[in-house]
Design a protein around this motif. Structure first.
Motif, PDB file in Angstrom:
ATOM      1  N   ALA A 138      51.017  45.680  26.945  1.00  0.00           N
ATOM      2  CA  ALA A 138      50.975  44.870  28.166  1.00  0.00           C
ATOM      3  C   ALA A 138      49.885  45.353  29.110  1.00  0.00           C
ATOM      4  N   VAL A 139      49.740  46.680  29.209  1.00  0.00           N
ATOM      5  CA  VAL A 139      48.689  47.254  30.058  1.00  0.00           C
ATOM      6  C   VAL A 139      47.317  46.856  29.535  1.00  0.00           C
ATOM      7  N   GLY A 140      47.140  46.919  28.200  1.00  0.00           N
ATOM      8  CA  GLY A 140      45.847  46.585  27.613  1.00  0.00           C
ATOM      9  C   GLY A 140      45.474  45.132  27.802  1.00  0.00           C
ATOM     10  N   SER A 141      46.377  44.231  27.452  1.00  0.00           N
ATOM     11  CA  SER A 141      46.071  42.804  27.567  1.00  0.00           C
ATOM     12  C   SER A 141      45.970  42.382  29.032  1.00  0.00           C
ATOM     13  N   GLY A 142      46.851  42.931  29.877  1.00  0.00           N
ATOM     14  CA  GLY A 142      46.803  42.593  31.302  1.00  0.00           C
ATOM     15  C   GLY A 142      45.535  43.094  31.967  1.00  0.00           C
ATOM     16  N   GLY A 143      45.134  44.326  31.634  1.00  0.00           N
ATOM     17  CA  GLY A 143      43.910  44.883  32.212  1.00  0.00           C
ATOM     18  C   GLY A 143      42.690  44.077  31.838  1.00  0.00           C
ATOM     19  N   ALA A 144      42.567  43.731  30.554  1.00  0.00           N
ATOM     20  CA  ALA A 144      41.419  42.947  30.105  1.00  0.00           C
ATOM     21  C   ALA A 144      41.439  41.546  30.705  1.00  0.00           C
ATOM     22  N   ALA A 145      42.638  40.940  30.791  1.00  0.00           N
ATOM     23  CA  ALA A 145      42.745  39.580  31.310  1.00  0.00           C
ATOM     24  C   ALA A 145      42.386  39.507  32.790  1.00  0.00           C
ATOM     25  N   PHE A 146      42.815  40.524  33.554  1.00  0.00           N
ATOM     26  CA  PHE A 146      42.605  40.479  35.008  1.00  0.00           C
ATOM     27  C   PHE A 146      41.378  41.263  35.454  1.00  0.00           C
ATOM     28  N   GLY A 147      40.576  41.760  34.491  1.00  0.00           N
ATOM     29  CA  GLY A 147      39.353  42.470  34.840  1.00  0.00           C
ATOM     30  C   GLY A 147      38.421  41.678  35.744  1.00  0.00           C
ATOM     31  N   PRO A 148      38.136  40.399  35.409  1.00  0.00           N
ATOM     32  CA  PRO A 148      37.254  39.621  36.288  1.00  0.00           C
ATOM     33  C   PRO A 148      37.793  39.468  37.708  1.00  0.00           C
ATOM     34  N   LEU A 149      39.125  39.351  37.848  1.00  0.00           N
ATOM     35  CA  LEU A 149      39.709  39.211  39.183  1.00  0.00           C
ATOM     36  C   LEU A 149      39.572  40.505  39.972  1.00  0.00           C
ATOM     37  N   VAL A 150      39.814  41.634  39.305  1.00  0.00           N
ATOM     38  CA  VAL A 150      39.638  42.940  39.950  1.00  0.00           C
ATOM     39  C   VAL A 150      38.187  43.119  40.387  1.00  0.00           C
ATOM     40  N   GLY A 151      37.268  42.780  39.475  1.00  0.00           N
ATOM     41  CA  GLY A 151      35.850  42.886  39.817  1.00  0.00           C
ATOM     42  C   GLY A 151      35.476  42.008  40.986  1.00  0.00           C
ATOM     43  N   GLY A 152      36.006  40.786  41.006  1.00  0.00           N
ATOM     44  CA  GLY A 152      35.706  39.877  42.113  1.00  0.00           C
ATOM     45  C   GLY A 152      36.225  40.382  43.438  1.00  0.00           C
ATOM     46  N   MET A 153      37.439  40.962  43.450  1.00  0.00           N
ATOM     47  CA  MET A 153      38.015  41.496  44.690  1.00  0.00           C
ATOM     48  C   MET A 153      37.166  42.645  45.233  1.00  0.00           C
ATOM     49  N   LEU A 154      36.697  43.526  44.353  1.00  0.00           N
ATOM     50  CA  LEU A 154      35.883  44.662  44.796  1.00  0.00           C
ATOM     51  C   LEU A 154      34.521  44.203  45.292  1.00  0.00           C
ATOM     52  N   VAL A 212      25.560  28.314  40.167  1.00  0.00           N
ATOM     53  CA  VAL A 212      25.420  26.862  40.320  1.00  0.00           C
ATOM     54  C   VAL A 212      26.284  26.315  41.447  1.00  0.00           C
ATOM     55  N   HIS A 213      27.544  26.755  41.519  1.00  0.00           N
ATOM     56  CA  HIS A 213      28.487  26.165  42.470  1.00  0.00           C
ATOM     57  C   HIS A 213      28.691  26.999  43.730  1.00  0.00           C
ATOM     58  N   GLY A 214      28.025  28.152  43.818  1.00  0.00           N
ATOM     59  CA  GLY A 214      28.052  28.944  45.051  1.00  0.00           C
ATOM     60  C   GLY A 214      29.338  29.700  45.311  1.00  0.00           C
ATOM     61  N   PHE A 215      30.141  29.964  44.295  1.00  0.00           N
ATOM     62  CA  PHE A 215      31.362  30.740  44.475  1.00  0.00           C
ATOM     63  C   PHE A 215      31.032  32.202  44.727  1.00  0.00           C
ATOM     64  N   THR A 216      31.889  32.879  45.482  1.00  0.00           N
ATOM     65  CA  THR A 216      31.786  34.336  45.586  1.00  0.00           C
ATOM     66  C   THR A 216      32.387  34.945  44.312  1.00  0.00           C
ATOM     67  N   PRO A 217      32.115  36.237  44.029  1.00  0.00           N
ATOM     68  CA  PRO A 217      32.731  36.847  42.840  1.00  0.00           C
ATOM     69  C   PRO A 217      34.253  36.727  42.822  1.00  0.00           C
ATOM     70  N   PHE A 218      34.889  36.909  43.987  1.00  0.00           N
ATOM     71  CA  PHE A 218      36.350  36.806  44.046  1.00  0.00           C
ATOM     72  C   PHE A 218      36.812  35.376  43.781  1.00  0.00           C
ATOM     73  N   GLU A 219      36.112  34.390  44.370  1.00  0.00           N
ATOM     74  CA  GLU A 219      36.472  32.985  44.132  1.00  0.00           C
ATOM     75  C   GLU A 219      36.299  32.620  42.656  1.00  0.00           C
ATOM     76  N   ALA A 220      35.270  33.175  42.020  1.00  0.00           N
ATOM     77  CA  ALA A 220      35.061  32.925  40.592  1.00  0.00           C
ATOM     78  C   ALA A 220      36.205  33.521  39.775  1.00  0.00           C
ATOM     79  N   GLY A 221      36.623  34.745  40.133  1.00  0.00           N
ATOM     80  CA  GLY A 221      37.743  35.375  39.442  1.00  0.00           C
ATOM     81  C   GLY A 221      39.019  34.579  39.606  1.00  0.00           C
ATOM     82  N   MET A 222      39.261  34.062  40.822  1.00  0.00           N
ATOM     83  CA  MET A 222      40.455  33.256  41.065  1.00  0.00           C
ATOM     84  C   MET A 222      40.409  31.937  40.293  1.00  0.00           C
ATOM     85  N   PHE A 223      39.213  31.343  40.214  1.00  0.00           N
ATOM     86  CA  PHE A 223      39.075  30.076  39.503  1.00  0.00           C
ATOM     87  C   PHE A 223      39.419  30.250  38.029  1.00  0.00           C
TER      88      PHE A 223
END
Length: 495
Positions: free
Chosen positions: A138-154, A289-300
């Motif tokens: 669960a830690v492995g799959s969750g970490g990889a899945a939410f990596g973009p969101l973590v990156g966007g928040m930072l 292209v669409h002007g999202f911030t990194p966090f908005e891209a992660g959320m999308f």
């Protein structure tokens, strides 16, 4: 009893940044392109060097753990991972960051087998061990899945190096706690390492990927591409011959002769290629292209992450009820449908349709991953279960690295072919702006306002076209593979 669960918390804690680092840079690609001046080719190497190096190193590092004990391997790997994170966080150039990411991969390749060996040693009771393995997975799959969101928040609040700096306090804490709480393990000095074989495999894969990237981009002469391709292919063939002859091979190549296992490897690599490549492409599309911030891209992109993270139990039930063949081929076919549908959408105005197709993609690709695991482990003889598991791990990591390479190549080639630059640029700027959208944006910053606006409009239009071509091409390839898997699993017992 309490002490062993506390030790589990410690060894799983360090697995979190390892899993996150596989995908955390996906939303950081535009930022790295602008701040480090990374070319499109360098950007792909920064992201996919991690998975490619880990794929080659994870097996010999597992043997090293048997030789020196998993606790020592965990502490060495964690220390290297922490130091490499510091080097990556303060990298002044793209080349420096590529080397630091390769070093991160070596540390991660130590940590993964150390955590698994630790669970196997700590939990003698099968029921408790299965619970512990479930936590680990669960830690492995969750970490990889939410990596973009973590990156966007930072990236929303801090500079790009923060995605690596967060690893450091975790590593320091793990090393301190592991020294006190994790029991020592007796090593086996007689265990062979096969380190030279691992380096041969890594060099072969990197040369083959490099020749493909440079060949499609046309940045070097044809004879250089051919020479690189020949050397990479020669090393790969030599590696296979050595493995077939070795008394203790790094990879039991004879397992690939089993049709079901080979099908499982193809499914694992394809599912990872689809998920990882899609996330990288989407992150760039949404921001450039669409002007999202990194966090908005992660959320999308959250729907594809959530769907892939929570599909495991459902897919397991489906395999039991419908059979491996239907779930495997159906998962790949639905992934193809998702890609083809996404290739036709405008993400600014058709968000709900995009989210629906992303849920379908996350669920179907993750189902294909589970089916690949079932295929490999069910078909392997009991005495070769460990070797089959190692092949599965390598398939995942190679798929992640190749996903970035393949989608990156499709994107780069399509972008260069479709961009229509404004008049008035010299040949040097024209060549630079045609190579990637990140370089086009950097070129636009040095132009007059009217010319810069025309340049950005051309780049965005070309990238949207390239995105459609890349997703549509990937969808077509997945459909062909789904048909192939359907026939290759025709004689597998259902249920």
């Amino acid at each position: 009893m309490f002490r062993q669960w506390l030790a589990l918390v410690v060894i799983v804690l360090v697995y979190i940044p390892v899993a996150i680092d596989a995908t955390v840079l996906h939303v950081a690609a535009p930022t790295l392109s602008m701040t480090l001046g990374a070319s499109g080719n360098e950007l792909l190497w920064i992201i996919d060097i991690y998975s490619l190096v880990m794929a080659g190193m994870v097996l010999p590092m597992g043997a090293l753990g048997d030789r020196i004990g998993f606790k020592r391997l965990l502490m060495i790997g964690s220390s290297l991972f922490g130091l490499s994170s510091l080097a990556a966080a303060f990298a002044p150039t793209a080349g420096w960051l590529i080397v630091a990411r390769a070093s991160l991969a070596i540390g991660a390749a130590m940590i993964i087998p150390a955590t698994l060996a630790g669970i196997r040693t700590l939990f003698a009771d099968a029921r408790q061990r299965n619970i512990a393995l479930g936590v680990w997975a669960a830690v492995g799959s969750g970490g990889a899945a939410f990596g973009p969101l973590v990156g966007g928040m930072l990236l929303e609040h801090f500079y790009w190096g923060s995605v690596f700096l967060i690893n450091v306090p975790i590593v320091v804490l793990v090393v301190m706690l592991a020294a006190r709480l994790v029991p020592a393990q007796q090593g086996r000095p007689e265990q062979p390492l096969n380190m030279a074989h691992a380096l041969m495999l890594i060099v072969a894969v990197l040369l083959l990927v490099y020749s493909a990237k440079t060949g499609l981009k046309g940045s070097v002469s044809g004879w250089q591409v051919a020479a690189t391709l020949a050397v990479g292919a020669g090393l790969l063939l030599t590696f296979v011959r050595i493995q077939l002859r070795a008394r203790t091979p790094m990879i039991d190549m004879r397992l690939f002769c089993h049709r079901i296992i080979l099908s499982g490897v193809v499914m694992a690599m394809t599912a990872m290629i689809a998920l990882v490549g899609f996330e990288l492409l989407m992150a760039q599309e949404l921001q450039f292209v669409h002007g999202f911030t990194p966090f908005e891209a992660g959320m999308f992109m959250l729907p594809v992450m959530v769907a892939s993270g929570f599909s495991g139990p459902i897919a397991g039930v489906l395999v039991g009820r419908l059979g491996l063949r239907i779930v495997a081929a159906g998962g790949m076919a639905l992934s193809a449908v998702s890609f083809i549908g996404l290739s036709q959408l405008d993400f600014s105005t058709q968000q709900w349709q995009a989210w629906g197709l992303m849920v379908l993609l996350g669920f179907s690709a993750a189902s294909a991953l589970l089916a690949s695991t079932s295929a490999i482990m069910a078909a392997a003889p009991k005495e070769k279960a460990a070797a089959a598991g190692a092949i599965e791990t390598m398939s995942y990591e190679l798929g992640a690295g190749l996903g970035i390479a393949i989608f990156g190549l499709l994107l780069t080639r399509s972008f260069s072919a479709s961009i229509e630059l404004p008049q008035g640029l010299d040949s040097g700027l024209t060549a630079l702006a045609s190579s990637s959208i990140g370089e086009a944006v950097r070129v636009a910053q040095g132009l007059s306002p009217s010319l810069a606006q025309a340049m950005l409009a051309a780049a965005k239009t070309a990238f949207t076209t390239a995105h459609s071509v890349a997703l549509g091409s990937a969808g077509g390839m997945l459909l062909i593979l789904a048909v192939g898997i359907w026939f290759s699993l025709a004689k597998v017992k259902q249920g």
